[in-house]
Design a protein around this motif. Structure first.
Motif, PDB file in Angstrom:
ATOM      1  N   LYS A 191      -5.660   5.514  -2.588  1.00  0.00           N
ATOM      2  CA  LYS A 191      -4.244   5.661  -2.864  1.00  0.00           C
ATOM      3  C   LYS A 191      -3.898   7.142  -3.034  1.00  0.00           C
ATOM      4  CE  LYS A 191      -2.673   1.369  -3.085  1.00  0.00           C
ATOM      5  NZ  LYS A 191      -1.578   0.889  -2.222  1.00  0.00           N
ATOM      6  N   GLY A 221       2.822  10.156  -1.993  1.00  0.00           N
ATOM      7  CA  GLY A 221       3.506  10.636  -0.804  1.00  0.00           C
ATOM      8  C   GLY A 221       4.960  10.963  -1.022  1.00  0.00           C
ATOM      9  N   LYS A 224       6.032   8.270  -4.090  1.00  0.00           N
ATOM     10  CA  LYS A 224       5.555   6.897  -3.937  1.00  0.00           C
ATOM     11  C   LYS A 224       4.111   6.897  -3.432  1.00  0.00           C
ATOM     12  CE  LYS A 224      10.196   5.142  -2.917  1.00  0.00           C
ATOM     13  NZ  LYS A 224      11.071   4.504  -1.892  1.00  0.00           N
ATOM     14  N   GLU A 225       3.317   5.981  -3.967  1.00  0.00           N
ATOM     15  CA  GLU A 225       1.916   5.883  -3.547  1.00  0.00           C
ATOM     16  C   GLU A 225       1.788   5.105  -2.234  1.00  0.00           C
ATOM     17  OE1 GLU A 225      -1.444   5.890  -6.715  1.00  0.00           O
ATOM     18  OE2 GLU A 225       0.087   4.517  -7.454  1.00  0.00           O
ATOM     19  N   PHE A 226       0.795   5.473  -1.451  1.00  0.00           N
ATOM     20  CA  PHE A 226       0.491   4.764  -0.206  1.00  0.00           C
ATOM     21  C   PHE A 226      -1.017   4.826   0.023  1.00  0.00           C
ATOM     22  CE2 PHE A 226       0.682   9.159   1.008  1.00  0.00           C
ATOM     23  CZ  PHE A 226      -0.203   9.294   2.057  1.00  0.00           C
ATOM     24  N   SER A 227      -1.488   4.047   0.968  1.00  0.00           N
ATOM     25  CA  SER A 227      -2.927   4.009   1.269  1.00  0.00           C
ATOM     26  C   SER A 227      -3.254   4.984   2.394  1.00  0.00           C
ATOM     27  CB  SER A 227      -3.352   2.594   1.677  1.00  0.00           C
ATOM     28  OG  SER A 227      -3.191   1.703   0.607  1.00  0.00           O
ATOM     29  N   SER A 233      -1.866   5.957   8.936  1.00  0.00           N
ATOM     30  CA  SER A 233      -0.792   6.252   7.974  1.00  0.00           C
ATOM     31  C   SER A 233       0.402   6.896   8.671  1.00  0.00           C
ATOM     32  CB  SER A 233      -1.320   7.161   6.864  1.00  0.00           C
ATOM     33  OG  SER A 233      -2.349   6.528   6.133  1.00  0.00           O
ATOM     34  N   LYS A 283       2.254   4.093  10.427  1.00  0.00           N
ATOM     35  CA  LYS A 283       2.960   3.278   9.440  1.00  0.00           C
ATOM     36  C   LYS A 283       4.181   3.995   8.852  1.00  0.00           C
ATOM     37  CE  LYS A 283       0.506   1.093   6.360  1.00  0.00           C
ATOM     38  NZ  LYS A 283      -0.528   0.858   5.335  1.00  0.00           N
ATOM     39  N   ASP A 301       3.968   6.545   6.615  1.00  0.00           N
ATOM     40  CA  ASP A 301       3.692   7.110   5.291  1.00  0.00           C
ATOM     41  C   ASP A 301       3.383   8.603   5.362  1.00  0.00           C
ATOM     42  OD1 ASP A 301       3.954   4.653   3.943  1.00  0.00           O
ATOM     43  OD2 ASP A 301       1.909   4.083   4.504  1.00  0.00           O
ATOM     44  N   HIS A 343       6.766  16.819  -2.934  1.00  0.00           N
ATOM     45  CA  HIS A 343       6.987  15.481  -2.387  1.00  0.00           C
ATOM     46  C   HIS A 343       8.375  15.330  -1.783  1.00  0.00           C
ATOM     47  CE1 HIS A 343       3.868  14.490  -5.688  1.00  0.00           C
ATOM     48  NE2 HIS A 343       3.247  14.630  -4.529  1.00  0.00           N
ATOM     49  N   LYS A 365       7.514  14.318   3.707  1.00  0.00           N
ATOM     50  CA  LYS A 365       6.341  13.461   3.878  1.00  0.00           C
ATOM     51  C   LYS A 365       5.066  14.305   3.920  1.00  0.00           C
ATOM     52  CE  LYS A 365       8.421   9.546   6.340  1.00  0.00           C
ATOM     53  NZ  LYS A 365       8.388   8.746   7.587  1.00  0.00           N
TER      54      LYS A 365
END
Length: 455
Positions: free
Chosen positions: A307, A310, A314-317, A363, A366, A368, A396, A399
């Motif tokens: 994790k 971003g 917000k968190e993303f994988s 990512s 997607k 992110d 932040h 992106k």
């Protein structure tokens, strides 16, 4: 007796550019009028070749920092850099002619163009470097600061003088605005003729004493530089100073006060689309080889998921090919270091050629991440850095990216101190984001991968 004027960086770059362009134009003349078979030579071809040759040279020079005076000042670096950049330039012009015009060449004049042009540019730049060892190039600085900046006086002087980077500035006098004695005041009043640059670091520039203001105005009229510390830092280091800088917060507020640049957005979309296709193909091709290598040298899962923080916090994988042992963080979260014992032998190979980064294309697809932007960090470290620097989260605003300005300008981050330094470059990028900076990042990233350089 006034101090002889010192050529500023712009003037020195201009002299260097004029010399380069004379050689470039002379070499293009040999190519067009001697190397190309006469039956192909038309006026239109001459105009196109000269225009393309000069334009391609200037674009390469800008992207590859050919006019970075610190690099030009290094004897070993200046010659080798000149050879490979100018060799790249003559090769591009030659390929352009072959593909677009399909011309034939006379062998010897063509060899003169291909071989002598890089050599001539290299020798000219070596001569330029030696000349400026004799001509004074370091500017004398008078540093003016208030009480709030006094605690970082030694650090600020080190930044101006340049410990990590050759700045061509040297602090000769310092002038604290509080508790000034009579002697210090007289020294300041008589400093204009001996000083080239006045650098000011104050809480409020409206509080400059009237007598100091008069001296600064006189200095400006005499052609001296009068700049704020932040402006100096941004111009020289191409980063924003963030540690206890009096005007840093106001610089942060400017990060979003920019006109919408639709051309930049179109360029970013194009870069993400084209590189997604290219990197996606490379990623698919590499999967079976990495899987096979893992069977023998890196047993465990093929991918590593984590994790990261971003866009807008917000968190993303994020996805990578695993390069560390399976239980790498059994003792808790820790940043990777250069010679990290947790990295497996096969993982070192993946990292050396940046193959472990390829799965991040997932990512990007997607939405992110994008290809160019601040590197995403883990929440545990973001929280720590937010405690240390209240506006760390300003990075932040855009992106996160696979590569970025901080990655091509600073070394590999191994601790929170490095993360703070990288933030300076990230904020500079957000504030000054442009197509040209993005192109520089792309070219620097490509050369880093090709030559396995650390960033």
């Amino acid at each position: 007796m006034p101090r002889p004027s010192v050529l500023n960086s712009v003037e020195r770059k201009f002299i260097l550019l004029v010399g380069d362009l004379i050689i470039v134009l002379a070499s293009l003349n040999v190519l067009v009028n001697n190397a190309i078979d006469a039956k192909y030579i038309l006026m239109g071809l001459k105009v196109v070749v000269f225009s393309f040759g000069v334009a391609s040279y200037l674009i390469l020079a800008y992207i590859l920092e050919f006019y970075n005076l610190e690099k030009v000042s290094k004897r070993r670096y200046v010659f080798s850099q000149s050879l490979y950049i100018s060799a790249m330039y003559v090769f591009i012009v030659f390929i352009f002619l072959v593909i677009v015009y399909d011309v034939s060449f006379w062998r010897m004049p063509l060899l003169y163009f291909l071989l002598l042009t890089p050599l001539e540019i290299g020798l000219w730049r070596l001569f330029f470097r030696n000349i400026f060892r004799i001509i004074p190039v370091t500017k004398n600085v008078l540093y003016i600061y208030d009480e709030q900046a006094a605690g970082l006086l030694k650090d600020d002087i080190a930044v101006i003088n340049g410990e990590e980077l050759k700045t061509f500035y040297r602090v000769k006098l310092t002038y604290p605005l509080e508790q000034i004695d009579y002697i210090k005041k007289k020294l300041f009043m008589s400093a204009v003729d001996k000083i080239d640059v006045f650098i000011i670091n104050m809480q409020s520039y409206n509080d400059i004493p009237k007598d100091v203001e008069k001296v600064l105005l006189r200095a400006i009229l005499l052609g001296k530089e009068v700049v704020t510390f932040t402006s100096f830092y941004e111009d020289v280091y191409q980063a924003l100073p963030i540690r206890s800088r009096n005007d840093s917060f106001y610089e942060i507020l400017q990060l979003r006060n920019r006109k919408i640049r639709y051309l930049g957005r179109i360029f970013t979309f194009g870069v993400n689309f084209i590189l997604s296709l290219f990197a996606g193909l490379v990623f698919i091709v590499c999967i079976p080889f990495v899987w096979f290598g893992n069977l023998f040298f890196n047993r465990g899962p093929l991918f590593y998921t984590q994790k990261r923080v971003g866009f807008h916090g917000k968190e993303f994988s994020i996805y990578k090919f695993r390069s560390m042992v399976v239980d790498a963080e059994k003792s808790g979260a820790a940043m990777a270091t250069t010679n990290d014992a947790r990295i497996t032998p096969f993982g070192k190979i993946l990292r050396l050629f940046r193959i472990d980064e390829l799965p991040q294309i997932i990512s990007v697809i997607k939405g992110d991440m994008q290809f160019i932007g601040p590197r995403p960090e883990r929440k545990v470290f973001v929280d720590q850095l937010n405690e240390m620097i209240p506006y760390y989260s300003a990075r932040h605003l855009i992106k996160p990216g696979i590569t970025g300005w901080a990655q091509v300008k600073y070394k590999y981050g191994e601790n929170l101190e490095d993360s703070i330094r990288k933030l300076e470059y990230d904020l500079y990028y957000i504030k000054n984001k442009s197509i040209t900076i993005d192109l520089r990042i792309i070219f620097k990233t490509v050369t880093t991968v090709l030559f396995s350089r650390g960033v």
